[in-house]
Design a protein around this motif. Sequence first.
Motif, PDB file in Angstrom:
ATOM      1  N   UNK A   3       0.844  -1.215   0.000  1.00 18.08           N
ATOM      2  CA  UNK A   3       0.000   0.000   0.000  1.00 18.08           C
ATOM      3  C   UNK A   3       0.874   1.258   0.000  1.00 18.08           C
ATOM      4  N   UNK A   4       1.956   1.225   0.764  1.00 21.45           N
ATOM      5  CA  UNK A   4       2.856   2.377   0.844  1.00 21.45           C
ATOM      6  C   UNK A   4       3.559   2.599  -0.497  1.00 21.45           C
ATOM      7  N   UNK A   5       4.083   1.522  -1.083  1.00 22.24           N
ATOM      8  CA  UNK A   5       4.835   1.639  -2.327  1.00 22.24           C
ATOM      9  C   UNK A   5       3.972   2.099  -3.494  1.00 22.24           C
ATOM     10  N   UNK A   6       2.708   1.695  -3.508  1.00 19.03           N
ATOM     11  CA  UNK A   6       1.834   2.018  -4.633  1.00 19.03           C
ATOM     12  C   UNK A   6       0.743   3.021  -4.256  1.00 19.03           C
ATOM     13  N   UNK A   7       0.981   3.739  -3.186  1.00 21.05           N
ATOM     14  CA  UNK A   7       0.131   4.856  -2.763  1.00 21.05           C
ATOM     15  C   UNK A   7      -1.353   4.503  -2.657  1.00 21.05           C
ATOM     16  N   UNK A   8      -1.631   3.328  -2.078  1.00 22.14           N
ATOM     17  CA  UNK A   8      -3.016   2.905  -1.834  1.00 22.14           C
ATOM     18  C   UNK A   8      -3.890   2.895  -3.081  1.00 22.14           C
ATOM     19  N   UNK A   9      -3.298   2.682  -4.229  1.00 23.24           N
ATOM     20  CA  UNK A   9      -4.082   2.600  -5.461  1.00 23.24           C
ATOM     21  C   UNK A   9      -4.921   1.328  -5.475  1.00 23.24           C
ATOM     22  N   UNK A  57      -4.795  -1.239  -7.327  1.00 24.43           N
ATOM     23  CA  UNK A  57      -4.019  -2.463  -7.510  1.00 24.43           C
ATOM     24  C   UNK A  57      -3.217  -2.816  -6.262  1.00 24.43           C
ATOM     25  N   UNK A  58      -2.900  -1.819  -5.495  1.00 23.97           N
ATOM     26  CA  UNK A  58      -2.166  -2.071  -4.248  1.00 23.97           C
ATOM     27  C   UNK A  58      -3.021  -2.920  -3.308  1.00 23.97           C
ATOM     28  N   UNK A  59      -4.271  -2.554  -3.154  1.00 24.68           N
ATOM     29  CA  UNK A  59      -5.172  -3.309  -2.278  1.00 24.68           C
ATOM     30  C   UNK A  59      -5.362  -4.730  -2.798  1.00 24.68           C
ATOM     31  N   UNK A  60      -5.566  -4.859  -4.104  1.00 31.17           N
ATOM     32  CA  UNK A  60      -5.746  -6.172  -4.709  1.00 31.17           C
ATOM     33  C   UNK A  60      -4.475  -7.012  -4.551  1.00 31.17           C
ATOM     34  N   UNK A  61      -3.312  -6.413  -4.797  1.00 33.51           N
ATOM     35  CA  UNK A  61      -2.038  -7.122  -4.644  1.00 33.51           C
ATOM     36  C   UNK A  61      -1.822  -7.582  -3.211  1.00 33.51           C
ATOM     37  N   UNK A  62      -2.182  -6.729  -2.267  1.00 31.09           N
ATOM     38  CA  UNK A  62      -2.039  -7.091  -0.859  1.00 31.09           C
ATOM     39  C   UNK A  62      -2.937  -8.284  -0.529  1.00 31.09           C
ATOM     40  N   UNK A  63      -4.155  -8.280  -0.998  1.00 30.60           N
ATOM     41  CA  UNK A  63      -5.083  -9.393  -0.741  1.00 30.60           C
ATOM     42  C   UNK A  63      -4.599 -10.683  -1.387  1.00 30.60           C
ATOM     43  N   UNK A  64      -4.078 -10.584  -2.613  1.00 37.26           N
ATOM     44  CA  UNK A  64      -3.573 -11.770  -3.310  1.00 37.26           C
ATOM     45  C   UNK A  64      -2.419 -12.384  -2.523  1.00 37.26           C
ATOM     46  N   UNK A  65      -1.460 -11.575  -2.127  1.00 38.54           N
ATOM     47  CA  UNK A  65      -0.313 -12.087  -1.363  1.00 38.54           C
ATOM     48  C   UNK A  65      -0.754 -12.685  -0.027  1.00 38.54           C
ATOM     49  N   UNK A  66      -1.642 -11.989   0.652  1.00 36.82           N
ATOM     50  CA  UNK A  66      -2.130 -12.479   1.939  1.00 36.82           C
ATOM     51  C   UNK A  66      -2.798 -13.844   1.768  1.00 36.82           C
ATOM     52  N   UNK A  67      -3.604 -14.004   0.727  1.00 37.63           N
ATOM     53  CA  UNK A  67      -4.290 -15.282   0.474  1.00 37.63           C
ATOM     54  C   UNK A  67      -3.308 -16.397   0.123  1.00 37.63           C
ATOM     55  N   UNK A  68      -2.311 -16.090  -0.708  1.00 37.99           N
ATOM     56  CA  UNK A  68      -1.315 -17.094  -1.102  1.00 37.99           C
ATOM     57  C   UNK A  68      -0.573 -17.602   0.132  1.00 37.99           C
ATOM     58  N   UNK A  69      -0.093 -16.679   0.933  1.00 37.90           N
ATOM     59  CA  UNK A  69       0.686 -17.095   2.104  1.00 37.90           C
ATOM     60  C   UNK A  69      -0.184 -17.700   3.193  1.00 37.90           C
TER      61      UNK A  69
END
Length: 168
Positions: free
Chosen positions: A97-103, A105-117
Amino acid sequence: MQLTKGVEQAICIIVLLATQESSAPLASDEISKRLGVSPSYMKKITRKLVVQGIAVSVPGNNGGVSLAKSATHITMLDVIEAMEGPIQLYPDTGLIRLAFKDGEYAQKGQEILKNVFSQGDRLLIEYLSKVTAADLLKEGLGMSNLPTLNWNRETLSDVLKKEQDDLK
């Protein structure tokens, strides 16, 4: 992810305790001598095993440490969580979220990573909860029953050699 050497040391303690005569707790000094660690460090590891209900500390002159339950009921998950805490591969510090300024795709990317791990965590937990200390000992020794000995005064090699001589 890399586990600390405390996990390996805890497993060694459990191996010693799982084969220790139930009538004689294993002396703390003997454990620290066999592991090559200071008595205070060994007590730190043992304390974590006691808190998790894996081991019990027996006070007194003939005291020491014993297993709180059978090696067939101690899983590798129990040991890892006793030493490291709950398994969580991904720390999720919010860096995406910090790197991509809460855009969006940042939220979606965070959710994807969280789900994978999270799925990785579940699979690892499932696997480690099926592997017991007794399973590993039996496989390592090539035996269906665990030998018992008093580590305070004998070694596994002595006992196994004696058992082989008795079979002859």
